[in-house]
Scaffold this active site. Sequence first.
Site, short mmCIF file in Angstrom:
data_model
loop_
_atom_site.label_atom_id
_atom_site.label_comp_id
_atom_site.label_asym_id
_atom_site.label_seq_id
_atom_site.Cartn_x
_atom_site.Cartn_y
_atom_site.Cartn_z
N ALA A 12 5.32 -4.06 -13.02
CA ALA A 12 5.35 -2.36 -12.95
C ALA A 12 4.16 -1.60 -12.95
CB ALA A 12 5.81 -2.02 -14.59
N ASN A 14 1.90 -0.57 -9.17
CA ASN A 14 1.63 0.46 -8.42
C ASN A 14 2.90 0.98 -8.18
OD1 ASN A 14 -0.94 1.64 -9.70
ND2 ASN A 14 -1.78 1.08 -7.82
N ILE A 15 3.29 -0.23 -7.44
CA ILE A 15 4.55 -0.29 -6.52
C ILE A 15 5.29 -0.27 -7.23
CG2 ILE A 15 5.67 -1.39 -4.68
CD1 ILE A 15 3.75 -2.94 -3.79
N ARG A 86 -4.59 -6.94 -3.30
CA ARG A 86 -5.99 -7.31 -2.65
C ARG A 86 -6.95 -6.67 -3.26
NH1 ARG A 86 -5.72 -7.17 3.77
NH2 ARG A 86 -4.15 -6.30 3.42
N SER A 123 5.71 -9.27 -3.75
CA SER A 123 4.08 -9.76 -3.45
C SER A 123 3.88 -10.50 -2.76
CB SER A 123 4.32 -10.69 -5.08
OG SER A 123 5.19 -10.14 -5.83
N ASN A 124 2.25 -10.71 -2.17
CA ASN A 124 1.39 -11.52 -1.57
C ASN A 124 1.31 -12.88 -1.83
OD1 ASN A 124 1.42 -9.86 1.00
ND2 ASN A 124 0.60 -8.31 0.23
N HIS A 179 3.63 -11.91 7.94
CA HIS A 179 2.53 -10.30 6.92
C HIS A 179 1.51 -10.48 6.91
CE1 HIS A 179 2.97 -6.52 4.96
NE2 HIS A 179 1.67 -7.60 3.75
N1 LIG Z 1 4.54 -7.01 1.19
C1 LIG Z 1 3.81 -5.76 0.94
O1 LIG Z 1 4.33 -4.91 2.44
C2 LIG Z 1 3.12 -5.26 0.43
C3 LIG Z 1 2.39 -3.75 0.61
C4 LIG Z 1 1.53 -3.80 -0.92
C5 LIG Z 1 1.51 -4.42 -2.37
N2 LIG Z 1 1.86 -6.16 -1.47
C6 LIG Z 1 1.82 -6.90 -2.94
O2 LIG Z 1 2.20 -6.29 -4.11
C7 LIG Z 1 1.65 -6.81 -5.31
C8 LIG Z 1 2.34 -5.97 -6.37
O3 LIG Z 1 0.76 -5.10 -5.56
P1 LIG Z 1 0.53 -3.33 -7.01
O4 LIG Z 1 -0.38 -2.53 -6.10
O5 LIG Z 1 1.89 -2.98 -7.36
O6 LIG Z 1 -0.42 -4.76 -8.15
P2 LIG Z 1 -0.50 -3.61 -9.32
O7 LIG Z 1 -1.30 -5.13 -9.79
O8 LIG Z 1 -0.88 -2.16 -9.58
O9 LIG Z 1 1.05 -3.99 -10.04
C9 LIG Z 1 0.94 -5.72 -10.20
C10 LIG Z 1 2.08 -5.52 -12.30
O10 LIG Z 1 2.12 -7.53 -12.06
C11 LIG Z 1 2.32 -7.62 -12.83
N3 LIG Z 1 2.47 -9.22 -13.69
C12 LIG Z 1 1.66 -9.82 -13.34
N4 LIG Z 1 2.56 -11.32 -13.50
C13 LIG Z 1 3.27 -10.77 -14.16
C14 LIG Z 1 4.71 -11.64 -14.12
N5 LIG Z 1 4.88 -13.36 -14.64
N6 LIG Z 1 5.54 -10.91 -14.26
C15 LIG Z 1 5.75 -9.80 -13.81
N7 LIG Z 1 5.03 -9.35 -13.55
C16 LIG Z 1 4.40 -9.62 -13.25
C17 LIG Z 1 1.48 -6.79 -13.17
O11 LIG Z 1 1.14 -7.14 -14.92
C18 LIG Z 1 0.80 -5.22 -12.67
O12 LIG Z 1 1.70 -4.67 -13.50
C19 LIG Z 1 -0.09 -7.62 -4.48
O13 LIG Z 1 0.93 -8.87 -4.89
C20 LIG Z 1 0.50 -7.28 -3.77
O14 LIG Z 1 -0.80 -7.47 -2.56
C21 LIG Z 1 2.74 -5.93 -0.93
#
Ligand SMILES: NC(=O)c1ccc[n+]([C@@H]2O[C@H](COP(=O)([O-])OP(=O)(O)OC[C@H]3O[C@@H](n4cnc5c(N)ncnc54)[C@H](O)[C@@H]3O)[C@@H](O)[C@H]2O)c1
Length: 312
Positions: A12, A14-15, A86, A123-124, A179
């Site tokens: 929950a 940013n994305i 990241r 997720s990355n 990616h």
């Molecule tokens: N594929 C793509 O093109 C792309 C683009 C941007 C970001 N990302 C990746 O997406 C991921 C999320 O980015 P974000 O900016 O939303 O991060 P964020 O830190 O804002 O949100 C991630 C959330 O995951 C939660 N989390 C951690 N462990 C968990 C679990 N076991 N079960 C459920 N939730 C859990 C955290 O508490 C946090 O709220 C990162 O790994 C980022 O690198 C991928």
Amino acid sequence: MATRKKIGLIGAGNIGGELARLCAADELGDVWLYDIPQKENFAKGKALDLEQNSAVIGYDSNIRGTANWADLEGADVIIVTAGIPRKPGQSRDDLVATNLPIIRDVANNAKKYCPNALAIVISNPLDAMVYEYKRVTGCPKEKVIGMAGVLDSARFQLFLAREAGVSIKDVRAMVLGGHGDDMVPILSACTINAVPIQNFIAKEKLAAIIDRTRKGGGEIVNLMGTSAYYAPASSAVAMAKAYLNDQKRLLACAAYLDGEYGYKDLFIGVPCVIGGKGVEKIVELPLSEEEKAMLKKSAASVQAVVDVVKKG
Ligand SMILES: NC(=O)c1ccc[n+]([C@@H]2O[C@H](COP(=O)([O-])OP(=O)(O)OC[C@H]3O[C@@H](n4cnc5c(N)ncnc54)[C@H](O)[C@@H]3O)[C@@H](O)[C@H]2O)c1
């Protein structure tokens, strides 16, 4: 009686928050925003804020926050953003140690509570995380995809549109492969509404645009201190919508390859037709020799991370 579709958003942050807003505003279904128990109130608060937003904007979707996987039982789609993003100076591959146990936790719960959902992993490091998700859940290859290609293509399209001085609506371009920094923008299939891109942009400028596209995620991380979230969320929603509404869209997605493009047992970005059955077709483009070589390099980078995951 017809029932609403159920969409589970795992993470929950940013994305996840932007995904919830877009899914609800588009009335794709009712939304469950899941996060870990320590973040339960955060997820509930975000969901409540977004439900109150429905009174202003006017959408009927329900949005709930939860830290209980049982609430996701029977979800039609899950979109996974669980894990850390990241920070400046980090590569996506630097996230493996933290995000590998997280994707395993998510996959084990998804297998138990919503084994029939279409899973879109964000997720990355993306290609390795979606590989691990499929391995742990044992889901059919049609029902597990990674989001990266729609986003990387969008970045490429934007830079091309700005340089060519044309509307973003008329740019047709796709980025394939992993990616990472050696992703593969496909110039041979890049047009401004069917007119080859080379008619608009000189070779050196194209090379600079390709370089900026490859580093497009890092550019934002350096500016904001964390990853992008608006365009990543829109990209995943486009994929979810293609599935839920059986649109049969041709989108660049990380799909499980079983011989296509000469690769086996690997997820990398390829053009996919996404419809009601999930990945309905992987389209094999006639790539130039240079593009084939770039794809090979990109696939090797993904394989190296997958090998780490397999040992972990
Ligand atoms: N594929 C793509 O093109 C792309 C683009 C941007 C970001 N990302 C990746 O997406 C991921 C999320 O980015 P974000 O900016 O939303 O991060 P964020 O830190 O804002 O949100 C991630 C959330 O995951 C939660 N989390 C951690 N462990 C968990 C679990 N076991 N079960 C459920 N939730 C859990 C955290 O508490 C946090 O709220 C990162 O790994 C980022 O690198 C991928």
